[in-house]
Scaffold this motif. Structure first.
Motif, PDB file in Angstrom:
ATOM      1  N   ALA A   3       0.768  -9.751 -17.549  1.00  0.00           N
ATOM      2  CA  ALA A   3       0.193  -8.916 -16.484  1.00  0.00           C
ATOM      3  C   ALA A   3       0.813  -9.264 -15.135  1.00  0.00           C
ATOM      4  O   ALA A   3       1.102  -8.368 -14.327  1.00  0.00           O
ATOM      5  CB  ALA A   3      -1.318  -9.071 -16.438  1.00  0.00           C
ATOM      6  N   LYS A   4       1.027 -10.551 -14.900  1.00  0.00           N
ATOM      7  CA  LYS A   4       1.626 -10.992 -13.641  1.00  0.00           C
ATOM      8  C   LYS A   4       3.085 -10.525 -13.542  1.00  0.00           C
ATOM      9  O   LYS A   4       3.530 -10.063 -12.495  1.00  0.00           O
ATOM     10  CB  LYS A   4       1.538 -12.515 -13.538  1.00  0.00           C
ATOM     11  CG  LYS A   4       1.870 -13.077 -12.186  1.00  0.00           C
ATOM     12  CD  LYS A   4       1.567 -14.566 -12.180  1.00  0.00           C
ATOM     13  CE  LYS A   4       1.513 -15.108 -10.784  1.00  0.00           C
ATOM     14  NZ  LYS A   4       1.150 -16.527 -10.774  1.00  0.00           N
ATOM     15  N   SER A   7       3.120  -6.884 -12.787  1.00  0.00           N
ATOM     16  CA  SER A   7       2.765  -6.670 -11.388  1.00  0.00           C
ATOM     17  C   SER A   7       3.980  -6.880 -10.480  1.00  0.00           C
ATOM     18  O   SER A   7       4.239  -6.083  -9.578  1.00  0.00           O
ATOM     19  CB  SER A   7       1.630  -7.614 -11.000  1.00  0.00           C
ATOM     20  OG  SER A   7       1.365  -7.522  -9.622  1.00  0.00           O
ATOM     21  N   ILE A   8       4.737  -7.938 -10.738  1.00  0.00           N
ATOM     22  CA  ILE A   8       5.926  -8.223  -9.930  1.00  0.00           C
ATOM     23  C   ILE A   8       6.975  -7.133 -10.142  1.00  0.00           C
ATOM     24  O   ILE A   8       7.584  -6.644  -9.181  1.00  0.00           O
ATOM     25  CB  ILE A   8       6.488  -9.621 -10.266  1.00  0.00           C
ATOM     26  CG1 ILE A   8       5.504 -10.704  -9.814  1.00  0.00           C
ATOM     27  CG2 ILE A   8       7.859  -9.829  -9.625  1.00  0.00           C
ATOM     28  CD1 ILE A   8       5.816 -12.103 -10.328  1.00  0.00           C
ATOM     29  N   SER A  10       6.442  -4.066 -10.947  1.00  0.00           N
ATOM     30  CA  SER A  10       5.939  -2.847 -10.286  1.00  0.00           C
ATOM     31  C   SER A  10       6.111  -2.903  -8.773  1.00  0.00           C
ATOM     32  O   SER A  10       6.282  -1.874  -8.131  1.00  0.00           O
ATOM     33  CB  SER A  10       4.479  -2.620 -10.637  1.00  0.00           C
ATOM     34  OG  SER A  10       4.365  -2.331 -12.009  1.00  0.00           O
ATOM     35  N   GLU A  11       6.055  -4.110  -8.204  1.00  0.00           N
ATOM     36  CA  GLU A  11       6.292  -4.250  -6.766  1.00  0.00           C
ATOM     37  C   GLU A  11       7.755  -3.990  -6.436  1.00  0.00           C
ATOM     38  O   GLU A  11       8.073  -3.389  -5.405  1.00  0.00           O
ATOM     39  CB  GLU A  11       5.909  -5.658  -6.302  1.00  0.00           C
ATOM     40  CG  GLU A  11       4.428  -5.905  -6.254  1.00  0.00           C
ATOM     41  CD  GLU A  11       4.090  -7.355  -5.911  1.00  0.00           C
ATOM     42  OE1 GLU A  11       4.936  -8.056  -5.326  1.00  0.00           O
ATOM     43  OE2 GLU A  11       2.973  -7.778  -6.253  1.00  0.00           O
ATOM     44  N   PRO A  14       8.377   0.346  -8.136  1.00  0.00           N
ATOM     45  CA  PRO A  14       7.106   1.026  -8.426  1.00  0.00           C
ATOM     46  C   PRO A  14       7.263   2.373  -9.126  1.00  0.00           C
ATOM     47  O   PRO A  14       6.298   2.880  -9.705  1.00  0.00           O
ATOM     48  CB  PRO A  14       6.472   1.189  -7.037  1.00  0.00           C
ATOM     49  CG  PRO A  14       7.596   1.066  -6.072  1.00  0.00           C
ATOM     50  CD  PRO A  14       8.621   0.193  -6.722  1.00  0.00           C
TER      51      PRO A  14
END
Length: 77
Positions: A3-4, A7-8, A10-11, A14
């Motif tokens: 998940a982390k 998230s990275i 996607s940053e 995106p």
């Protein structure tokens, strides 16, 4: 951990859904500049230093390959 990583990713990019890809590099989701940014973010997020010889496209192709790279470089799951 996954998940982390997502998230990275996607940053950094995106506009892409990384969950639907079997190879982020081949699918054009990550290029060399993105990988450099990803390495910096992963180093910071996991308080590790990814070895330069490990910064090759196949280590950034999938969530599993990124996770394996992190573990190899000392990240805790």
């Amino acid at each position: 951990m996954e998940a982390k990583i997502l998230s990275i990713l996607s940053e950094i990019r995106p506009e892409f859904d990384f969950t639907g890809s079997s190879d982020f590099v081949e699918d054009g989701m990550l290029d060399s500049f993105d990988i450099a940014a990803l390495v910096a973010e992963l180093d910071k997020a996991y308080a590790i230093s990814i070895d330069g010889v490990d910064i090759v496209p196949e280590n950034f192709a999938t969530l599993e390959s990124i996770k394996n790279l992190l573990v190899k470089n000392g990240a805790r799951t």
